[in-house]
Design a protein around this motif. Structure first.
Motif, PDB file in Angstrom:
ATOM      1  N   ALA A 219       2.270  63.476 -16.427  1.00  0.00           N
ATOM      2  CA  ALA A 219       1.195  63.028 -15.538  1.00  0.00           C
ATOM      3  C   ALA A 219       1.238  61.504 -15.453  1.00  0.00           C
ATOM      4  N   GLY A 220       0.699  60.980 -14.366  1.00  0.00           N
ATOM      5  CA  GLY A 220       0.666  59.518 -14.226  1.00  0.00           C
ATOM      6  C   GLY A 220       0.875  59.111 -12.788  1.00  0.00           C
ATOM      7  N   SER A 221       0.433  57.897 -12.483  1.00  0.00           N
ATOM      8  CA  SER A 221       0.416  57.493 -11.072  1.00  0.00           C
ATOM      9  C   SER A 221       1.812  57.193 -10.518  1.00  0.00           C
ATOM     10  N   TYR A 222       2.760  56.827 -11.397  1.00  0.00           N
ATOM     11  CA  TYR A 222       4.091  56.510 -10.859  1.00  0.00           C
ATOM     12  C   TYR A 222       4.730  57.738 -10.202  1.00  0.00           C
ATOM     13  N   VAL A 223       4.479  58.933 -10.773  1.00  0.00           N
ATOM     14  CA  VAL A 223       5.104  60.139 -10.188  1.00  0.00           C
ATOM     15  C   VAL A 223       4.554  60.364  -8.782  1.00  0.00           C
ATOM     16  N   THR A 224       3.245  60.319  -8.640  1.00  0.00           N
ATOM     17  CA  THR A 224       2.677  60.546  -7.300  1.00  0.00           C
ATOM     18  C   THR A 224       3.065  59.429  -6.328  1.00  0.00           C
ATOM     19  N   ASN A 225       3.082  58.206  -6.820  1.00  0.00           N
ATOM     20  CA  ASN A 225       3.493  57.097  -5.934  1.00  0.00           C
ATOM     21  C   ASN A 225       4.957  57.239  -5.512  1.00  0.00           C
ATOM     22  N   PHE A 226       5.779  57.661  -6.458  1.00  0.00           N
ATOM     23  CA  PHE A 226       7.206  57.840  -6.158  1.00  0.00           C
ATOM     24  C   PHE A 226       7.381  58.956  -5.122  1.00  0.00           C
ATOM     25  N   GLU A 227       6.642  60.041  -5.299  1.00  0.00           N
ATOM     26  CA  GLU A 227       6.711  61.147  -4.327  1.00  0.00           C
ATOM     27  C   GLU A 227       6.301  60.671  -2.934  1.00  0.00           C
ATOM     28  N   GLU A 228       5.190  59.934  -2.895  1.00  0.00           N
ATOM     29  CA  GLU A 228       4.702  59.463  -1.585  1.00  0.00           C
ATOM     30  C   GLU A 228       5.701  58.501  -0.943  1.00  0.00           C
TER      31      GLU A 228
ATOM     32  N   ALA B 124       5.725  73.148  -0.077  1.00  0.00           N
ATOM     33  CA  ALA B 124       5.537  72.039  -1.033  1.00  0.00           C
ATOM     34  C   ALA B 124       4.611  72.475  -2.170  1.00  0.00           C
ATOM     35  N   LYS B 125       3.534  73.173  -1.817  1.00  0.00           N
ATOM     36  CA  LYS B 125       2.569  73.638  -2.831  1.00  0.00           C
ATOM     37  C   LYS B 125       3.241  74.589  -3.805  1.00  0.00           C
ATOM     38  N   GLN B 126       4.014  75.521  -3.221  1.00  0.00           N
ATOM     39  CA  GLN B 126       4.677  76.523  -4.049  1.00  0.00           C
ATOM     40  C   GLN B 126       5.703  75.874  -4.989  1.00  0.00           C
ATOM     41  N   ILE B 127       6.430  74.912  -4.450  1.00  0.00           N
ATOM     42  CA  ILE B 127       7.459  74.243  -5.265  1.00  0.00           C
ATOM     43  C   ILE B 127       6.794  73.426  -6.379  1.00  0.00           C
ATOM     44  N   ARG B 128       5.721  72.741  -6.046  1.00  0.00           N
ATOM     45  CA  ARG B 128       5.000  71.975  -7.081  1.00  0.00           C
ATOM     46  C   ARG B 128       4.519  72.913  -8.187  1.00  0.00           C
ATOM     47  N   HIS B 129       3.999  74.065  -7.781  1.00  0.00           N
ATOM     48  CA  HIS B 129       3.502  75.069  -8.718  1.00  0.00           C
ATOM     49  C   HIS B 129       4.639  75.545  -9.630  1.00  0.00           C
ATOM     50  N   LEU B 130       5.785  75.836  -9.018  1.00  0.00           N
ATOM     51  CA  LEU B 130       6.928  76.339  -9.800  1.00  0.00           C
ATOM     52  C   LEU B 130       7.465  75.293 -10.775  1.00  0.00           C
ATOM     53  N   THR B 131       7.403  74.022 -10.377  1.00  0.00           N
ATOM     54  CA  THR B 131       7.960  72.974 -11.251  1.00  0.00           C
ATOM     55  C   THR B 131       7.042  72.655 -12.427  1.00  0.00           C
TER      56      THR B 131
ATOM     57  N   ILE C 100       7.513  58.024 -16.771  1.00  0.00           N
ATOM     58  CA  ILE C 100       8.301  56.841 -17.156  1.00  0.00           C
ATOM     59  C   ILE C 100       9.584  56.739 -16.313  1.00  0.00           C
ATOM     60  N   LEU C 101      10.118  57.895 -15.920  1.00  0.00           N
ATOM     61  CA  LEU C 101      11.312  57.880 -15.066  1.00  0.00           C
ATOM     62  C   LEU C 101      10.943  57.566 -13.619  1.00  0.00           C
ATOM     63  N   ALA C 102       9.783  58.069 -13.205  1.00  0.00           N
ATOM     64  CA  ALA C 102       9.318  57.754 -11.845  1.00  0.00           C
ATOM     65  C   ALA C 102       9.060  56.250 -11.713  1.00  0.00           C
ATOM     66  N   ALA C 103       8.637  55.616 -12.821  1.00  0.00           N
ATOM     67  CA  ALA C 103       8.406  54.159 -12.798  1.00  0.00           C
ATOM     68  C   ALA C 103       9.710  53.448 -12.447  1.00  0.00           C
ATOM     69  N   MET C 104      10.779  53.923 -13.057  1.00  0.00           N
ATOM     70  CA  MET C 104      12.089  53.347 -12.757  1.00  0.00           C
ATOM     71  C   MET C 104      12.449  53.608 -11.285  1.00  0.00           C
ATOM     72  N   GLY C 105      12.105  54.796 -10.814  1.00  0.00           N
ATOM     73  CA  GLY C 105      12.378  55.163  -9.424  1.00  0.00           C
ATOM     74  C   GLY C 105      11.664  54.242  -8.451  1.00  0.00           C
ATOM     75  N   MET C 106      10.420  53.858  -8.781  1.00  0.00           N
ATOM     76  CA  MET C 106       9.670  52.947  -7.896  1.00  0.00           C
ATOM     77  C   MET C 106      10.382  51.597  -7.802  1.00  0.00           C
ATOM     78  N   ALA C 107      10.874  51.124  -8.945  1.00  0.00           N
ATOM     79  CA  ALA C 107      11.581  49.840  -8.950  1.00  0.00           C
ATOM     80  C   ALA C 107      12.885  49.945  -8.158  1.00  0.00           C
ATOM     81  N   GLN C 108      13.550  51.082  -8.282  1.00  0.00           N
ATOM     82  CA  GLN C 108      14.819  51.271  -7.575  1.00  0.00           C
ATOM     83  C   GLN C 108      14.599  51.374  -6.068  1.00  0.00           C
TER      84      GLN C 108
END
Ligand SMILES: Cc1ncc(COP(=O)(O)O)c(C=O)c1O
Length: 391
Positions: free
Chosen positions: A37-46, A224-231, A255-263
């Protein structure tokens, strides 16, 4: 005689971590938000959804997981068939098998090495039939052809408009393997946004990296909902351990999504560098008539993730050896999947160009931080090989 001053190794592909990776990862460490959980994952997705031009994105632990859950989400079930290119990294083929489905191997195009859509159409016309349920079935096996996975090989976009027409006619879902092609465009649209789902990888050698990671993009809200649920282990309730399906622990850690945002902040520059360096390779290699630098189709915009050089069959292995000896990291392209022992028994359709490609192409150094001097050196060593061979 050994080289008196060997140059430092020129790697095939290394990540460039020159942005805010430290800052964003430190933020996760400082705040304790390192896991699922964490904001970097949602920000990275968006950020990825906006960039690719889809309404939704779901982050996953890697590209293979993205392909697996996309196939399940599109209803690929045991006994179905999925059309795949034989010339690709093995992950999409394995993902088909994870679903209990069967791959049907297709040939590739000569010019961009992507799945041959004309042969695919011919296969569907001649070898399959559309039945009253609206689905397409393979006449030989009686199995339903549920989906197709075009792979944008080395970043070069497959012919998506022809693919969309054929798949609409035969009621087949497209799951794009865009793992190598983040930022590539076909007729002004980003790869990954054409299919019912598109999949990306952020493995260490990809155009942006999170160390390991992936993403599914789609404009289908329910999917998207179904895939999020499955993951996320198919957990129905935020409090109770109430699961309604066999889910997966496929969520990308924050923590990996944080790296993704920087990339992502550097992606445009990576693409500029990859495309510029491809142009330099092409220009420098043009006088070496024994070689052909893969350019793809000029009507598309490739991110030039990986560079591929075509030579004679007889030169492929000796040239790779020669380059490796000179501290230049190169590699062969993938062995054809339909020849691998796990897939040898599967159906394949008129595979002719892919073996030729396997026998003739090698990958050249392609990191985004490659210097012009490095490219000059690589090309000079390729030239040296042909001179040495002649002598
Ligand atoms: C074409 C293709 N598909 C899928 C994958 C799998 O991605 P990952 O390594 O993130 O699982 C890769 C590369 O790694 C790939 O090149």
């Amino acid at each position: 005689m050994s080289d008196p001053s060997p140059r430092p190794m020129i790697p095939l592909s290394v990540p460039v971590l020159a942005g805010k990776e430290w800052e964003y990862i430190k933020d996760c460490l400082d705040t304790g938000w390192v896991s699922s959980a964490g904001s970097y994952v949602t920000n990275f997705e968006e950020k990825i959804a906006r960039y690719v031009g889809t309404s939704h994105a779901v982050a996953t632990v890697n590209g293979t997981a993205a392909l697996h859950v996309s196939l399940i989400g599109c209803g690929v079930s045991p006994g179905d068939e999925v059309i795949v290119p034989t010339l690709t990294f093995i992950a999409p083929i394995n993902a088909v098998r994870y679903c209990g489905a069967e791959p049907v191997f297709m040939d590739s195009n000569k010019d961009n090495l992507c799945l041959d859509i004309r042969k695919t159409k011919e296969f569907l016309e001649r070898e399959c039939e559309k039945r009253s349920d609206g689905c397409t079935y393979n006449k030989r096996t009686g199995r339903r052809i549920k989906a197709i996975i075009p792979v944008h090989i080395f970043g070069h976009p497959a012919a998506m408009d022809e693919m969309l027409d054929v798949c609409e006619e035969y009621n087949i879902d497209i799951i794009e393997d865009a793992t190598e092609s983040l930022g590539s465009e076909y007729k002004g649209k980003k790869t990954g946004s054409f299919g019912r789902a598109g999949c990306f990888s952020f493995n260490g050698n990809k155009i942006i990296t999170t160390g390991g990671g992936g993403m599914v993009v789609t404009s289908d809200e329910n999917l998207a909902k179904q895939i999020r649920h499955l993951t996320t282990q198919a957990k129905r309730d935020p409090f109770e351990y109430d699961h309604d399906a066999i889910g997966y622990n496929y969520r990308l850690p924050n923590i990996l999504a944080a790296m993704g945002m920087a990339q992502m902040e550097q992606l445009d520059n990576f693409i500029i560098a990859k495309r510029r360096n491809a142009g330099i390779y092409k220009e420098l290699l043009k006088d070496l008539e024994q070689t052909e630098f893969m350019w793809g189709k000029s009507s598309t915009k490739s991110n030039f993730w990986f560079y591929a050089l075509k030579v004679c069959k007889e030169d492929k292995n000796p040239l790779m050896k020669f380059l490796l000896k000179k501290n230049i990291q190169v590699r062969p392209i993938w062995k054809l999947n339909h020849t691998l022992q796990m897939y040898r028994e599967c159906q394949s359709y008129k595979i002719k160009e892919a073996p030729e490609a396997y026998e003739r192409y090698i990958n050249l150094p392609c990191s985004a931080n490659l210097e012009q001097e490095d490219i000059k050196y690589v090309v000079s060593v390729v030239g040296e090989y042909f001179k040495w061979k002649k002598s």
